[in-house]
Design a protein around this motif. Structure first.
Motif, PDB file in Angstrom:
ATOM      1  N   ILE A 119      90.846  71.942  46.822  1.00  7.81           N
ATOM      2  CA  ILE A 119      90.853  70.603  46.218  1.00  7.81           C
ATOM      3  C   ILE A 119      92.298  70.103  46.149  1.00  7.81           C
ATOM      4  CG2 ILE A 119      88.794  71.090  44.841  1.00  7.81           C
ATOM      5  CD1 ILE A 119      90.654  71.380  42.392  1.00  7.81           C
ATOM      6  N   GLU A 180      90.307  68.417  37.753  1.00  6.97           N
ATOM      7  CA  GLU A 180      90.097  69.412  38.808  1.00  6.97           C
ATOM      8  C   GLU A 180      88.613  69.729  38.951  1.00  6.97           C
ATOM      9  OE1 GLU A 180      94.328  71.894  38.878  1.00  6.97           O
ATOM     10  OE2 GLU A 180      92.465  72.927  38.367  1.00  6.97           O
ATOM     11  N   ASP A 183      87.095  66.886  40.876  1.00 12.21           N
ATOM     12  CA  ASP A 183      87.455  66.956  42.303  1.00 12.21           C
ATOM     13  C   ASP A 183      86.676  68.074  43.008  1.00 12.21           C
ATOM     14  OD1 ASP A 183      89.248  64.893  41.938  1.00 12.21           O
ATOM     15  OD2 ASP A 183      90.993  66.197  41.709  1.00 12.21           O
ATOM     16  N   LYS A 187      84.029  67.424  46.089  1.00 15.36           N
ATOM     17  CA  LYS A 187      84.205  68.095  47.380  1.00 15.36           C
ATOM     18  C   LYS A 187      82.978  68.948  47.715  1.00 15.36           C
ATOM     19  CE  LYS A 187      87.244  69.268  50.690  1.00 15.36           C
ATOM     20  NZ  LYS A 187      88.440  70.064  50.355  1.00 15.36           N
TER      21      LYS A 187
END
Length: 492
Positions: A119, A180, A183, A187
């Motif tokens: 990421i 995070e 993300d 993804k």
């Protein structure tokens, strides 16, 4: 407890969040994991069921081969080791929507393990998030409560979902912020959609996420007590739930308390988490090998055959599109938002003499109009073939950007493809030098102040004259020729 927002940034900065995610992904198989019932969302309650998924005595499970293939594809897409031997286990717990009193899952010998996903690290680089395992299991049914969450008056059980094949993807506790986590999930969903193993529809429950979150003092080497947050139905809410939960735990520790290991529910309307129950440990589930299913054997030959069906994944596709078509990283991100979007761009790029112009038109003109009209790419009145034609006309100078925008506006207003609109409207670009010079002379005569500025060294003022002539020509002056003639006239 006071509201978490009462904490100062300095207090929050003392602590380091530690986050791990468990993502349950329903697989797009035609039938359920261990029986022949249709694997389909919805339907009248308790109609997509049989003795196997109802857990009736004497009914034996038979493993769905397509579910295994999708598990292997998922593992490969997440850089996992595909184990040649994996074992199914019984995860024992008693809940109304689990009619057998256990869930067929995998425990110490999963199909896929030791993977990773990269990421953004926030500094232009990448951060690697470990994936502990991606194991196969079946879904439970669904409990429906009247009046939840205020006052439950009645509960119902719909077992249609029982036996739906799942992959549970468990991350390492490598995530250090709610962003995070967001993300990572973004993804992960992108990869799963590209791999074609799930539709990842959170509204229908085909992608569900539980978040384990704890905090520790920065610099400490031991994780804190974790809480599990469930019942979160969007990535945005997961980020918000984690933000709240981190601040809740900080406040507990700052006030001298201890964080309880528990499962908590997130209420998106209030933006808070509530205690649901104490969190079970693995031994509480009394895992043991599923006696009705033999070990799952995945030979190297079968694995290689399955992996032939793994399509080009997003990161590899972005890298290739940049290299082959010379497009920017930003455009590549937009164009690979979905596999179908990327495929359609490539079809247009191959049909055009200017792939970079095609990419720019998609990202700057087409997507904006689609969003404004509430349309998906598949519903666009402008086909990719039409967009390739538009790009070539713009690249050759036959259409100015203003004329191109006008034609695209007409396409969307009338629901007609670009070639149809172009042939009917046939806007004529003015490329006659004498005609353009006449208009330039007229604009220069009307703007002596700007002429003096140009002669005084402010050469950027030439753009003003270009704009005025464009307005006078109703956007039909050839842009390249116009720019050349404006500079020439001003220098005279």
């Amino acid at each position: 407890m006071s509201t978490a927002s009462a904490l100062s940034p300095e207090v929050l900065a003392k602590y380091q969040p530690v986050i791990g995610l468990e993502v349950h992904v329903q697989l797009l198989t035609k039938t359920k994991a261990f029986c022949g019932c249709v694997n389909l969302y919805g339907g009248e309650p308790n109609t997509h069921v049989c003795p196997v998924c109802l857990g009736l005595p004497g009914a034996l499970p038979v493993l769905n081969e397509q579910a295994v293939e999708f598990a292997v594809l998922t593992g490969a897409a997440l850089n996992c080791t595909i184990n040649p031997v994996s074992i199914f286990a019984r995860k024992n717990y008693f809940y109304p929507d689990s009619p057998k009193g256990y869930q067929i899952s995998q425990y110490d010998k999963p199909t896929c393990e030791h993977g990773y996903l990269d990421i953004p690290d926030g500094n232009g680089g990448l951060k690697r998030i470990g994936i502990t395992r991606a194991h196969m299991e079946e879904d439970a049914g669904k409990s429906i409560h009247d009046g939840f969450p205020d006052s439950v008056t009645r509960s119902y059980i719909d077992l249609n979902r029982c036996g739906t094949p799942l992959i549970e993807i468990v991350s390492e506790p490598d995530l250090r912020s709610p962003q995070e986590a967001f993300d990572y999930l973004t993804k992960l969903k992108e990869i799963l959609l590209y791999a074609g193993v799930s539709d990842c529809n959170m509204e229908e429950g085909s992608l569900r996420c539980d978040a384990n979150v704890s905090i520790m003092l920065k610099g400490a080497d031991k994780f804190g007590t974790k809480a599990e947050v469930k019942n979160v139905n969007s990535f945005r809410f997961i980020r918000s739930a984690l933000e709240y939960e981190i601040e809740r735990q900080v406040e507990i520790l700052e006030s001298g308390g201890k964080v309880a290991q528990e499962t908590r529910l997130y209420n998106s309307a209030e933006g808070v988490t509530y205690s649901m129950r104490s969190k079970e440990q693995a031994h509480d589930y009394r895992y043991f090998p599923e006696p009705d299913l033999p070990p799952l054997l995945i030979s190297e030959e079968w694995k290689n055959e399955i992996l032939k069906g793994l399509p080009e994944l997003p990161e590899a596709k972005r890298t290739r599109l940049i290299a082959e078509y010379g497009i920017t990283e930003k455009d590549a991100e937009t164009l690979t938002a979905s596999a179908s979007f990327a495929d359609q761009f490539e079809a247009a790029a191959k049909a055009s003499k200017s792939p970079k112009r095609v990419a720019a038109l998609i990202t700057s003109e087409l997507t904006g109009r689609l969003n404004a009209s509430g349309l998906e790419l598949e519903q666009s009145p402008v086909s990719m073939k039409g967009l390739a034609m538009a790009a070539d006309l713009a690249e050759s100078g036959e259409l100015s950007s203003k004329m191109l925008k006008q034609l695209l506006d007409i396409s969307f207003e009338k629901g007609e493809d670009f070639p149809v609109v172009y042939e009917r409207e046939k806007p004529q670009q003015i490329s006659d030098t004498s005609v353009i010079e006449k208009m330039i002379d007229e604009v220069i005569a009307a703007n002596p102040k700007q002429v003096e500025q140009f002669k005084g060294g402010k050469t950027t003022v030439s753009a003003f004259f270009v704009g005025q002539v464009m307005r006078l020509s109703k956007g039909q002056a050839n842009p390249a020729l116009l720019n050349e003639l404006v500079i020439k006239k001003l220098n005279q």
